[in-house]
Design a protein around this motif. Structure first.
Motif, mmCIF file in Angstrom:
data_model
loop_
_atom_site.group_PDB
_atom_site.id
_atom_site.type_symbol
_atom_site.label_atom_id
_atom_site.label_comp_id
_atom_site.label_asym_id
_atom_site.label_seq_id
_atom_site.Cartn_x
_atom_site.Cartn_y
_atom_site.Cartn_z
ATOM 1 N N ALA A 104 67.531 29.641 -25.421
ATOM 2 C CA ALA A 104 67.355 31.160 -25.104
ATOM 3 C C ALA A 104 66.107 31.388 -24.495
ATOM 4 C CB ALA A 104 67.910 32.032 -26.287
ATOM 5 N N ALA A 105 65.939 30.906 -23.414
ATOM 6 C CA ALA A 105 64.422 30.864 -22.690
ATOM 7 C C ALA A 105 63.864 32.368 -22.955
ATOM 8 C CB ALA A 105 64.379 30.452 -21.274
ATOM 9 N N THR A 106 62.695 32.344 -23.363
ATOM 10 C CA THR A 106 61.964 33.853 -23.393
ATOM 11 C C THR A 106 60.479 33.817 -22.715
ATOM 12 O OG1 THR A 106 60.992 35.408 -24.957
ATOM 13 C CG2 THR A 106 61.049 33.039 -25.421
ATOM 14 N N LEU A 107 60.170 34.835 -22.290
ATOM 15 C CA LEU A 107 58.694 34.996 -21.574
ATOM 16 C C LEU A 107 57.859 35.666 -22.601
ATOM 17 C CD1 LEU A 107 59.737 36.167 -18.015
ATOM 18 C CD2 LEU A 107 59.283 33.828 -18.893
ATOM 19 N N ARG A 108 58.371 35.962 -23.782
ATOM 20 C CA ARG A 108 57.436 36.602 -24.824
ATOM 21 C C ARG A 108 56.224 35.744 -25.063
ATOM 22 N NH1 ARG A 108 60.539 38.121 -30.197
ATOM 23 N NH2 ARG A 108 61.656 39.204 -28.517
ATOM 24 N N ASN A 109 56.360 34.464 -25.085
ATOM 25 C CA ASN A 109 55.192 33.620 -25.435
ATOM 26 C C ASN A 109 54.211 34.072 -24.189
ATOM 27 O OD1 ASN A 109 56.307 32.348 -27.595
ATOM 28 N ND2 ASN A 109 57.391 30.861 -25.839
ATOM 29 N N TYR A 110 54.347 33.953 -23.045
ATOM 30 C CA TYR A 110 53.577 34.224 -21.831
ATOM 31 C C TYR A 110 52.739 35.708 -22.150
ATOM 32 C CZ TYR A 110 54.984 30.190 -19.515
ATOM 33 O OH TYR A 110 55.098 28.832 -19.078
ATOM 34 N N ILE A 111 53.630 36.896 -22.560
ATOM 35 C CA ILE A 111 53.246 38.052 -22.622
ATOM 36 C C ILE A 111 51.972 38.024 -23.865
ATOM 37 C CG2 ILE A 111 53.692 40.407 -23.429
ATOM 38 C CD1 ILE A 111 56.456 39.932 -22.200
ATOM 39 N N GLN A 112 52.488 37.432 -25.021
ATOM 40 C CA GLN A 112 51.706 37.132 -26.434
ATOM 41 C C GLN A 112 50.406 36.525 -25.776
ATOM 42 O OE1 GLN A 112 53.611 35.835 -29.460
ATOM 43 N NE2 GLN A 112 52.071 35.628 -31.035
ATOM 44 N N ALA A 113 50.384 35.476 -25.075
ATOM 45 C CA ALA A 113 49.226 34.814 -24.603
ATOM 46 C C ALA A 113 48.466 35.646 -24.006
ATOM 47 C CB ALA A 113 49.550 33.453 -23.474
ATOM 48 N N PHE A 114 48.508 36.732 -23.179
ATOM 49 C CA PHE A 114 47.728 37.439 -22.678
ATOM 50 C C PHE A 114 47.275 38.490 -23.529
ATOM 51 C CE2 PHE A 114 49.523 35.447 -18.727
ATOM 52 C CZ PHE A 114 48.621 35.329 -18.031
ATOM 53 N N SER A 115 48.186 38.938 -24.603
ATOM 54 C CA SER A 115 47.548 40.023 -25.448
ATOM 55 C C SER A 115 47.040 39.436 -26.407
ATOM 56 C CB SER A 115 49.136 40.701 -25.807
ATOM 57 O OG SER A 115 49.813 39.870 -26.460
ATOM 58 N N ASP A 116 47.091 38.184 -27.065
ATOM 59 C CA ASP A 116 46.526 37.906 -28.078
ATOM 60 C C ASP A 116 44.987 37.626 -27.939
ATOM 61 O OD1 ASP A 116 48.656 38.200 -29.547
ATOM 62 O OD2 ASP A 116 49.158 35.909 -30.042
#
Length: 284
Positions: A59-71
């Protein structure tokens, strides 16, 4: 009998299927780590740790990219890395062009010794230079600044860039420079209007080498800058891990973001870089 066996081995090793297999192994060896990082960046933490290992994300997700910019301030890391790499590359090219022209055109008495010293300097491990460079930057009051990285990166890239450009400059006929100087150009004018444009593949090759070297460097960036607003990408990426947590999908997403600019740069100038490497190798 031994001659016949050697001949058979030579013919087998020179066969097209074997060369194709060797080329495939090299390509896989180079692409697999990048492909694995890319696939990991779309996985969840649970999927990454489950057994058996899944190659493709279920289940591919873009959440990791969003988190990479937010963290972490990833855009700041990218901007710092880009500016440091760009400025150090420009300074490296300017100095290496002048040095290479002197080695290729001037009748230097100790040219062979100078070339040997350049080659020897390029083999020094970076860790052996860390303390002297740090003390120099501290004495000049340059720590916690872009300059503290730009100057060392320039010095570290100069040997290989000078050698690459020297091989190109030696292949350009002197008559072209003489004709330009007869028409009114100074020696510097002939260099930058005739020699450098004709050596464009070598200049692009040296520039790419210097840029990638500055973009990927970690040790000096970690040691010379403690200001959070001046951290470069390699230093910033290691901040994603905690004391007991290693969010590999998020780290992989940040790595992909860091790889993309260099990949785009190499794709754009691919033909010139390949031409520079092969031509420079033949001339050298």
């Amino acid at each position: 009998m031994s001659t016949a066996v050697a001949s058979t081995l030579d013919s087998a090793l020179s066969g097209k299927p074997l060369r194709a297999i060797a080329a495939f192994i090299l390509v896989v060896n180079g692409l697999f780590p990048a492909l694995w990082i890319l696939l990991t960046s779309f996985k969840t933490e649970a999927e990454l740790t489950q057994k058996p290992i899944t190659w493709l994300p279920h289940a591919a997700t873009l959440r990791n990219y969003i988190q990479a910019f937010s963290d972490q301030p990833l855009l700041t890391f990218l901007f710092n890395s880009f500016m440091v790499a760009l400025l150090s590359t420009a300074l490296t090219l300017l100095v290496s062009v002048l040095a290479a022209y002197a080695l290729a055109r001037l009748n230097l008495r100790f040219r062979g010794l100078i070339m040997s010293v350049i080659i020897a300097v390029s083999t020094f491990p970076l860790v052996t230079l860390l303390v002297p460079l740090f003390e120099t930057m501290r004495a000049l009051n340059l720590l916690n600044s872009w300059t503290a990285l730009i100057l060392p990166y320039t010095v570290l890239s100069l040997p290989v860039c000078t050698l690459v450009l020297t091989s190109f400059f030696e292949g350009i006929p002197r008559d072209l420079e003489n004709a330009a100087m007869i028409d009114g150009c100074t020696r510097f004018g002939a260099l930058f209007r005739v020699v450098v444009p004709l050596s464009a593949p070598g200049v692009f090759t040296a520039g790419i080498l210097a840029f990638v070297n500055a973009w990927d460097e970690f040790l000096l960036a970690l040691s010379f800058n403690s200001n959070p607003g001046l951290r470069t990408l390699p230093v910033g990426i290691q901040l994603y891990q905690g004391e007991f947590a290693f969010p590999w999908p998020v780290i992989s997403a940040a790595l992909v973001v860091g790889i993309v600019p260099v990949a785009i740069l190499i794709v754009i100038f691919q033909e010139r870089v390949v031409s520079g490497l092969t031509t420079g190798g033949v001339k050298g």
